[in-house]
Design a protein around this motif. Structure first.
Motif, PDB file in Angstrom:
ATOM      1  N   ALA A  33      34.104  40.217  45.723  1.00  0.00           N
ATOM      2  CA  ALA A  33      34.190  41.511  46.485  1.00  0.00           C
ATOM      3  C   ALA A  33      34.977  42.483  45.814  1.00  0.00           C
ATOM      4  CB  ALA A  33      35.068  41.222  47.832  1.00  0.00           C
ATOM      5  N   ARG A  34      35.262  42.263  44.617  1.00  0.00           N
ATOM      6  CA  ARG A  34      36.066  42.996  43.932  1.00  0.00           C
ATOM      7  C   ARG A  34      37.268  43.662  44.641  1.00  0.00           C
ATOM      8  NH1 ARG A  34      30.803  44.620  41.961  1.00  0.00           N
ATOM      9  NH2 ARG A  34      30.833  46.139  43.292  1.00  0.00           N
ATOM     10  N   ALA A  35      38.153  42.669  44.917  1.00  0.00           N
ATOM     11  CA  ALA A  35      39.333  43.133  45.871  1.00  0.00           C
ATOM     12  C   ALA A  35      40.436  42.257  45.652  1.00  0.00           C
ATOM     13  CB  ALA A  35      38.927  43.083  47.322  1.00  0.00           C
ATOM     14  N   PRO A  76      40.689  47.385  47.176  1.00  0.00           N
ATOM     15  CA  PRO A  76      39.702  47.316  45.938  1.00  0.00           C
ATOM     16  C   PRO A  76      40.526  47.021  44.840  1.00  0.00           C
ATOM     17  CG  PRO A  76      38.865  49.221  47.111  1.00  0.00           C
ATOM     18  CD  PRO A  76      40.361  48.792  47.930  1.00  0.00           C
ATOM     19  N   THR A  77      40.176  46.198  43.702  1.00  0.00           N
ATOM     20  CA  THR A  77      40.792  45.653  42.632  1.00  0.00           C
ATOM     21  C   THR A  77      41.432  46.839  41.619  1.00  0.00           C
ATOM     22  OG1 THR A  77      39.324  43.966  42.386  1.00  0.00           O
ATOM     23  CG2 THR A  77      40.624  44.465  40.461  1.00  0.00           C
ATOM     24  N   ASP A  78      40.921  47.863  41.738  1.00  0.00           N
ATOM     25  CA  ASP A  78      41.077  49.012  40.789  1.00  0.00           C
ATOM     26  C   ASP A  78      42.643  49.667  41.405  1.00  0.00           C
ATOM     27  OD1 ASP A  78      39.718  50.134  43.099  1.00  0.00           O
ATOM     28  OD2 ASP A  78      39.225  52.219  41.701  1.00  0.00           O
ATOM     29  N   HIS A 133      39.536  51.825  51.661  1.00  0.00           N
ATOM     30  CA  HIS A 133      39.178  50.448  51.962  1.00  0.00           C
ATOM     31  C   HIS A 133      40.274  49.482  51.946  1.00  0.00           C
ATOM     32  CE1 HIS A 133      34.836  51.598  51.467  1.00  0.00           C
ATOM     33  NE2 HIS A 133      35.351  52.423  50.361  1.00  0.00           N
TER      34      HIS A 133
END
Length: 134
Positions: free
Chosen positions: A48-50, A21-23, A76
């Motif tokens: 997908a914010r990844a 995940p991006t964060d 994830h």
């Protein structure tokens, strides 16, 4: 290139990817920079914010510890060592499926083991730490 979808694909092998995940990926990027690892070619998956870090797989061994495996699964984090890695298109992607966060402009790929160590560090840093019963 996939003739049906037009996507540019790279067969994983000596180069793989670590997707997350991006964060989490942004925290990993900070840790990679702190350790002077990079620049790390990074693919963004906006829908997908990844992000996926392209890595060298030669030093990566299967993760045998079930606790580590579970931690990565819950976060994830996916390690791609075989199959295909879809790369961003050089032409504008109007659907924003993939984009370069850090373009692969050199042959450098960071060690997959080093990237996973930074992932583990970022996950550990995010855990609440208790200092005694109070």
């Amino acid at each position: 290139m996939d003739t049906v979808t037009g996507q540019i694909m790279m067969a994983a092998g000596s180069t793989g990817a670590v997707m997350m995940p991006t964060d989490l990926a942004q925290r990993v990027k900070v840790e990679l920079h702190r350790r002077n690892v990079g620049p790390c070619p990074t693919i963004g998956h906006p829908r997908a914010r990844a992000w996926s870090y392209l890595v060298r797989t030669a030093d990566m061994r299967p993760i045998g510890d079930p606790t580590t495996l579970a931690e990565l699964w819950r976060a994830h984090v996916v390690v791609i060592r075989d199959g295909n890695i879809v790369l961003p298109s050089p032409s504008p992607d109007h659907h924003a499926h993939r984009t370069w966060i850090v373009p692969a402009t050199t042959p450098f790929r960071p060690s997959g083991t080093a990237v996973l160590a930074c992932v583990r560090h970022a996950l550990d840093a995010a855990k609440p730490h208790t200092h005694g019963p109070y």
